[in-house]
Design a protein around this motif. Structure first.
Motif, PDB file in Angstrom:
ATOM      1  N   HIS A  89      20.345  -4.623  -1.932  1.00  0.00           N
ATOM      2  CA  HIS A  89      20.096  -4.926  -3.256  1.00  0.00           C
ATOM      3  C   HIS A  89      18.536  -4.314  -3.659  1.00  0.00           C
ATOM      4  O   HIS A  89      17.667  -4.105  -2.587  1.00  0.00           O
ATOM      5  N   ALA A 144      22.758   2.547  -9.351  1.00  0.00           N
ATOM      6  CA  ALA A 144      22.927   1.521  -8.383  1.00  0.00           C
ATOM      7  C   ALA A 144      24.486   1.480  -8.126  1.00  0.00           C
ATOM      8  O   ALA A 144      24.926   1.259  -6.907  1.00  0.00           O
ATOM      9  N   VAL A 195      24.705  -0.308  -4.508  1.00  0.00           N
ATOM     10  CA  VAL A 195      23.518  -1.471  -4.380  1.00  0.00           C
ATOM     11  C   VAL A 195      23.599  -2.342  -5.440  1.00  0.00           C
ATOM     12  O   VAL A 195      23.938  -1.887  -6.531  1.00  0.00           O
ATOM     13  N   GLU A 196      23.190  -3.527  -5.238  1.00  0.00           N
ATOM     14  CA  GLU A 196      23.076  -4.534  -6.120  1.00  0.00           C
ATOM     15  C   GLU A 196      21.805  -4.638  -6.772  1.00  0.00           C
ATOM     16  O   GLU A 196      20.634  -4.477  -6.026  1.00  0.00           O
ATOM     17  N   VAL A 197      21.808  -4.680  -8.196  1.00  0.00           N
ATOM     18  CA  VAL A 197      20.582  -4.895  -8.768  1.00  0.00           C
ATOM     19  C   VAL A 197      20.289  -6.545  -9.189  1.00  0.00           C
ATOM     20  O   VAL A 197      20.950  -7.048  -9.878  1.00  0.00           O
ATOM     21  N   ARG A 198      18.906  -6.667  -8.990  1.00  0.00           N
ATOM     22  CA  ARG A 198      18.702  -8.154  -9.564  1.00  0.00           C
ATOM     23  C   ARG A 198      17.465  -7.874 -10.762  1.00  0.00           C
ATOM     24  O   ARG A 198      16.542  -7.245 -10.343  1.00  0.00           O
ATOM     25  N   ALA A 220      17.386   1.368  -0.460  1.00  0.00           N
ATOM     26  CA  ALA A 220      18.299   0.409   0.133  1.00  0.00           C
ATOM     27  C   ALA A 220      19.400   0.908   0.551  1.00  0.00           C
ATOM     28  O   ALA A 220      20.038  -0.133   1.446  1.00  0.00           O
ATOM     29  N   ASP A 269      15.446  -5.374  -6.198  1.00  0.00           N
ATOM     30  CA  ASP A 269      14.849  -6.244  -7.225  1.00  0.00           C
ATOM     31  C   ASP A 269      14.059  -5.345  -8.111  1.00  0.00           C
ATOM     32  O   ASP A 269      12.952  -4.794  -7.874  1.00  0.00           O
TER      33      ASP A 269
END
Length: 264
Positions: free
Chosen positions: A63, A86, A91-94, A252, A65
């Protein structure tokens, strides 16, 4: 020969009544004992049966940030690009709105007083938008969101799980529709199409709890060394500026040149 016997064991064990849906088998004896048991006609020896819940296996996802501020010129580029990039990279996005103003003040940055730099910034954003195939009509109203209401609504959205949609809609409205950020009228035009209760959301954003959460997010960013918007943090590694977005995603993924070199 050994593999053949083991396959026989597995096949025989599957025929047992206890291996019906919801049961699992754990070998508790050496394979040779189980093989002898199969030959002797006792396929249950060497195995322990137990009831198990079939649960989805958790897989940790890399992820990023994404720290940004509503009213940050360059953040527009990242806001419109990061989700697709992403997702394509797994990939995870916060999405994490912050107050960039005190962070810039700590570094004696007062951009609005630097006319030449501001003029360059808008032209640079226009060039980069064209490079990435993004719309750019004209420089947006700037500065904007004087009371930080748009940012605090972002905290509400992050808390409730719709921060991405709100952020994208806000930056589009700011850049492409010429709306100022943080006014009641603008928020109504942004939140309405998202199916959100405009008055209720603004009321939440005005609470002390949300103000405290906003300050806390800014402190988290500061703890990571963030000094501007947009910024990306991956496992403690800081990347600043939209032109570092692709690098952050590579990091990431564990595919950045520096990471690969360290593993050689």
């Amino acid at each position: 020969m050994r593999l053949s016997y083991l396959n026989s064991v597995r096949h025989a064990a599957k025929t047992q009544d206890k291996t019906s849906r919801g049961w699992a088998i754990d070998p508790v004896d050496p394979p040779c004992l189980a093989i002898r048991s199969v030959i002797a006609g006792d396929v249950s020896a060497g195995f322990r049966y137990h009831r198990v819940k079939r649960a989805r296996r958790r897989v940790d996802v890399a992820h990023i940030d994404f720290f940004y501020s509503f009213g940050s010129g360059y953040a527009y580029l990242s806001v419109l690009r990061i989700a697709d990039l992403a997702a394509g990279a797994g990939v995870e996005v916060r999405w994490r709105p912050i107050n960039v103003r005190p962070l810039m003040a700590r570094n004696n940055v007062a951009l609005k007083s630097e006319a030449l730099k501001v003029r360059y910034m808008w032209r640079d954003i226009e060039r980069r938008a064209a490079h990435h195939g993004l719309q750019f009509v004209k420089p947006p109203i700037w500065t904007t969101d004087p009371t930080l209401l748009a940012n605090r609504v972002g905290i509400v959205a992050a808390q409730e799980g719709w921060c991405k949609d709100y952020t994208v809609a806000s930056f589009r409205a700011w850049y492409l529709e010429g709306l100022p950020l943080g006014t009641g009228e603008s928020l109504a035009q942004i939140l309405g199409p998202l199916g959100r209760d405009v008055d209720g959301t603004i009321a939440k954003a005005e609470t002390q709890d949300i103000a405290d959460r906003y300050d806390a997010e800014t402190e988290v960013a500061l703890g990571h060394g963030v000094f501007g918007s947009p910024s990306f943090v991956v496992d403690g590694e800081l990347f600043w500026g939209d032109d570092r977005l692709e690098e952050a995603i590579l990091w990431a993924q564990g595919r950045h040149a520096l990471q690969i070199g360290q593993r050689l």
